[in-house]
Design an enzyme around this catalytic site. Structure first.
Site, PDB file in Angstrom:
ATOM      1  N   GLU A   1     -10.163  -1.069  -0.890  1.00 40.08           N
ATOM      2  CA  GLU A   1      -9.333  -1.347   0.232  1.00 40.08           C
ATOM      3  C   GLU A   1     -10.077  -1.133   1.380  1.00 40.08           C
ATOM      4  O   GLU A   1      -9.787  -2.186   2.508  1.00 40.08           O
ATOM      5  CB  GLU A   1      -8.212  -0.986   0.303  1.00 40.08           C
TER       6      GLU A   1
ATOM      7  N   GLN B   1      -6.896 -16.462  -2.589  1.00 41.78           N
ATOM      8  CA  GLN B   1      -6.568 -17.875  -1.787  1.00 41.78           C
ATOM      9  C   GLN B   1      -5.588 -17.852  -0.727  1.00 41.78           C
ATOM     10  O   GLN B   1      -5.278 -18.807   0.002  1.00 41.78           O
ATOM     11  CB  GLN B   1      -6.242 -18.960  -2.610  1.00 41.78           C
TER      12      GLN B   1
ATOM     13  N   GLU C   1      -1.961  -8.597  -5.550  1.00 37.48           N
ATOM     14  CA  GLU C   1      -3.111  -9.279  -5.780  1.00 37.48           C
ATOM     15  C   GLU C   1      -3.115 -10.585  -6.158  1.00 37.48           C
ATOM     16  O   GLU C   1      -3.981 -11.449  -5.643  1.00 37.48           O
ATOM     17  CB  GLU C   1      -3.940  -8.424  -6.978  1.00 37.48           C
TER      18      GLU C   1
ATOM     19  N   CYS D   1     -19.265  -5.737  15.536  1.00 44.05           N
ATOM     20  CA  CYS D   1     -20.252  -4.759  14.849  1.00 44.05           C
ATOM     21  C   CYS D   1     -20.160  -3.466  15.675  1.00 44.05           C
ATOM     22  O   CYS D   1     -20.331  -2.301  15.208  1.00 44.05           O
ATOM     23  CB  CYS D   1     -21.790  -5.511  14.952  1.00 44.05           C
TER      24      CYS D   1
ATOM     25  N   CYS E   1     -18.025  -1.221  13.752  1.00 44.67           N
ATOM     26  CA  CYS E   1     -18.212  -1.153  12.310  1.00 44.67           C
ATOM     27  C   CYS E   1     -18.719   0.398  12.134  1.00 44.67           C
ATOM     28  O   CYS E   1     -19.831   0.820  12.447  1.00 44.67           O
ATOM     29  CB  CYS E   1     -19.336  -2.101  11.773  1.00 44.67           C
TER      30      CYS E   1
ATOM     31  N   ASP F   1     -13.997  -9.086  -3.446  1.00 46.44           N
ATOM     32  CA  ASP F   1     -13.319 -10.248  -3.177  1.00 46.44           C
ATOM     33  C   ASP F   1     -14.221 -10.976  -2.278  1.00 46.44           C
ATOM     34  O   ASP F   1     -15.424 -10.373  -1.860  1.00 46.44           O
ATOM     35  CB  ASP F   1     -12.053  -9.994  -2.499  1.00 46.44           C
TER      36      ASP F   1
ATOM     37  N   ARG G   1       0.846  -1.204  -0.013  1.00 44.23           N
ATOM     38  CA  ARG G   1      -0.092   0.062   0.000  1.00 44.23           C
ATOM     39  C   ARG G   1       0.894   1.321  -0.113  1.00 44.23           C
ATOM     40  O   ARG G   1       2.157   1.135   0.380  1.00 44.23           O
ATOM     41  CB  ARG G   1      -0.916  -0.096   1.123  1.00 44.23           C
TER      42      ARG G   1
ATOM     43  N   TYR H   1     -12.181 -10.104 -10.698  1.00 43.93           N
ATOM     44  CA  TYR H   1     -11.883  -9.452  -9.331  1.00 43.93           C
ATOM     45  C   TYR H   1     -10.416  -8.852  -9.485  1.00 43.93           C
ATOM     46  O   TYR H   1     -10.276  -7.366  -9.237  1.00 43.93           O
ATOM     47  CB  TYR H   1     -11.803 -10.476  -8.458  1.00 43.93           C
TER      48      TYR H   1
HETATM   49  N1  ADE Z   1      -6.563  -8.911  -0.436  1.00 42.75           N
HETATM   50  C1  ADE Z   1      -6.513  -8.755  -1.942  1.00 42.75           C
HETATM   51  N2  ADE Z   1      -5.917  -7.444  -2.200  1.00 42.75           N
HETATM   52  C2  ADE Z   1      -5.988  -6.629  -0.861  1.00 42.75           C
HETATM   53  C3  ADE Z   1      -5.073  -5.516  -0.685  1.00 42.75           C
HETATM   54  N3  ADE Z   1      -4.974  -4.813  -1.610  1.00 42.75           N
HETATM   55  N4  ADE Z   1      -4.988  -5.304   0.573  1.00 42.75           N
HETATM   56  C4  ADE Z   1      -5.469  -6.114   1.731  1.00 42.75           C
HETATM   57  N5  ADE Z   1      -5.911  -7.383   1.451  1.00 42.75           N
HETATM   58  C5  ADE Z   1      -6.127  -7.644   0.136  1.00 42.75           C
END
Ligand code: ADE
Length: 348
Positions: free
Chosen positions: A187, A51, A46, A204, A207, A145, A30, A127
Site C-alpha cells: 500500500e 480500473q 481490490e 519529487c 518523495c 499495480d 484500510r 496482482y
Molecule cells: N488500489 C488498489 N488497491 C488499493 C489499496 N488497497 N489502497 C489504495 N489504492 C488501491
C-alpha cells in the site's frame, strides 16, 4: 528470504514504510497497522479498484459492505441486485466474476490464505492474489499495480521495452517485500504512485526515495515509464431509444455474457462501425434529442438518442420500470436517459 544486500534498491524499503506510517491515506478498506484485515473487505476493495479510481470506488464499497457485510451475504444475493448495485463502476465482467467468486468462497467455507490458493478463484489474477495474500494474510507477496510499476520504472530509469521492464520490476518487487510488513509495503507503493510519483508533475521533493531514483538523477522523471504508443480506438455508432409511458421507462436486460453482459439497458440498435438506419422498437412520434458519447476499452461509441411517449405496452422484449428507479443502468445508458431529462445518476 532476506533481501540481498547487493540489491541496489534494498534501501528504499525502510524509507517507504516510514513514509507510509506518516502519510498513509485513510481509506475505508484500510485498518490501523497491526489490525487484522477481513479478507472479504480486502478482496471486495481490490476488485472494485481494478480500473477504477479510489474516489469513484469508495461510495460503492460503502454501499456493498452495508448491504452485503459478509461474503456469505454477497453469495446469497440475487444476480440482478448485484449487477444493479455495480452499475456505473464499469467493466461488468468484474461484477459477474465477483458473484462467482463469492459463491465459490462461501461453498469452500473461507478464502484460501495463500497467493497460489487465491489464484484458483474466479476473477483473481496475479496482482489481486498478491494484494489479498499480503494485506489480509501477511504473506510475503508483492502486489504491483500500475502505480507501483510506474514508481519502479522511475527508480530504475527502465529503458528496455515495457513488457521486459514489467518482468524485471515483478522480480525485483518480489525480492524487496519485507517479511514483517508485506501489506504496508504494497500500500505504500500504491500511495506513493497515487499521490507523489504521479504520471504527470510528480512531486519529487516530497518523495521519500528520491535519493534512490535513477530517473530523477537523469532529470527526466516524466519520461518513465516508457510504454508503446497506444493504437487509436475505433468508433462505433448506433441509436438508443428512451421510451416513456406514464412515469415509466422501457428497459431490456443485456445477454448474460459480452459487453455490459447481464446489465439493464435501454433498447438500442447494434453498435456498428458504420452509421446504420435506426430501428425503433415500436411505432411512435419519435423525437431525436441529440447524441451521447461513451468510451469503452476497445472502442468509443456515439449513440443518437431518440425519445417518445407510447401507450404500447406489448413490446416484444423488456419491461417497464419506474423512471426514478433507473440508477441500475450502466453509464452509457444513464447518459442517454439524462439527455431525455431523466435523473439517472451520472456515473462513469
Ligand atoms: N488500489 C488498489 N488497491 C488499493 C489499496 N488497497 N489502497 C489504495 N489504492 C488501491
Amino acid at each position: 528470504m532476506r533481501v540481498k544486500s547487493e540489491q541496489p534498491l534494498a534501501g528504499i524499503v525502510p524509507k517507504l514504510l516510514a513514509w507510509f506510517d506518516r502519510s498513509a491515506r485513510p481509506l475505508p478498506w484500510r485498518r490501523a497497522p497491526g489490525v487484522k484485515r477481513d479478507p472479504y473487505l480486502v478482496w471486495l476493495s481490490e476488485i472494485m479498484l481494478q480500473q477504477t479510481t479510489v474516489p469513484h470506488a469508495a461510495p460503492y464499497f460503502a454501499a456493498f459492505t452495508s448491504r452485503w457485510p459478509t461474503v456469505e451475504a454477497l453469495a446469497a444475493a440475487r444476480d440482478e441486485d448485484v449487477m444493479q448495485a455495480w452499475a456505473g463502476l464499469g467493466y461488468y465482467a468484474r461484477a459477474r466474476n465477483l458473484l462467482k467468486c463469492a459463491r465459490e468462497v462461501a461453498a469452500r467455507g473461507s478464502f484460501p490464505e495463500t497467493e497460489a490458493g487465491l489464484r484458483t478463484l474466479p476473477g483473481i489474477g496475479p496482482y489481486t492474489a498478491g494484494a489479498i495474500a499480503a494485506l489480509a494474510f501477511g504473506e510475503r507477496t508483492p502486489a504491483v499495480d500500475g502505480n507501483a510499476e510506474r514508481v519502479f520504472a522511475r527508480l530504475l530509469a527502465a529503458k528496455e521495452d515495457w513488457a521486459t521492464a514489467k518482468k524485471r520490476i515483478g522480480v525485483l518487487a518480489r525480492e524487496l517485500v519485507p517479511a514483517d510488513r508485506p501489506g504496508a509495503f504494497a500500500e505504500a507503493l500504491m500511495d506513493l504512485g497515487a499521490t507523489v510519483c504521479t504520471p504527470r508533475k510528480p512531486n519529487c521533493p516530497a518523495c521519500p526515495v528520491a535519493a534512490q531514483c535513477a530517473a530523477l538523477a537523469e532529470g527526466e522523471v516524466e519520461r518513465y515509464p516508457i510504454k508503446p504508443e497506444k493504437t487509436a480506438r475505433p468508433e462505433r455508432f448506433g441509436t438508443v431509444y428512451v421510451l416513456r409511458c406514464s412515469g415509466n421507462i422501457w428497459v431490456v436486460r443485456r445477454p448474460p455474457s459480452g459487453l455490459l453482459g447481464g446489465m439493464l439497458a435501454l433498447p438500442s440498435t447494434d453498435w456498428s462501425e458504420t452509421r446504420q438506419d435506426a430501428a425503433a422498437p415500436t411505432d411512435a412520434a419519435w423525437a431525436v434529442l441529440g447524441q451521447v458519447r461513451h468510451v469503452f476499452t476497445h472502442f468509443s461509441l456515439r449513440l443518437d438518442v431518440w425519445c417518445a411517449q407510447t401507450t404500447d405496452t406489448d413490446l416484444p422484449e423488456g419491461f417497464w420500470t419506474p423512471e426514478e428507479e433507473i440508477e441500475g443502468l450502466p453509464t452509457v445508458f444513464a447518459k442517454a436517459a439524462a439527455l431525455a431529462g431523466l435523473s439517472a445518476r451520472q456515473k462513469r
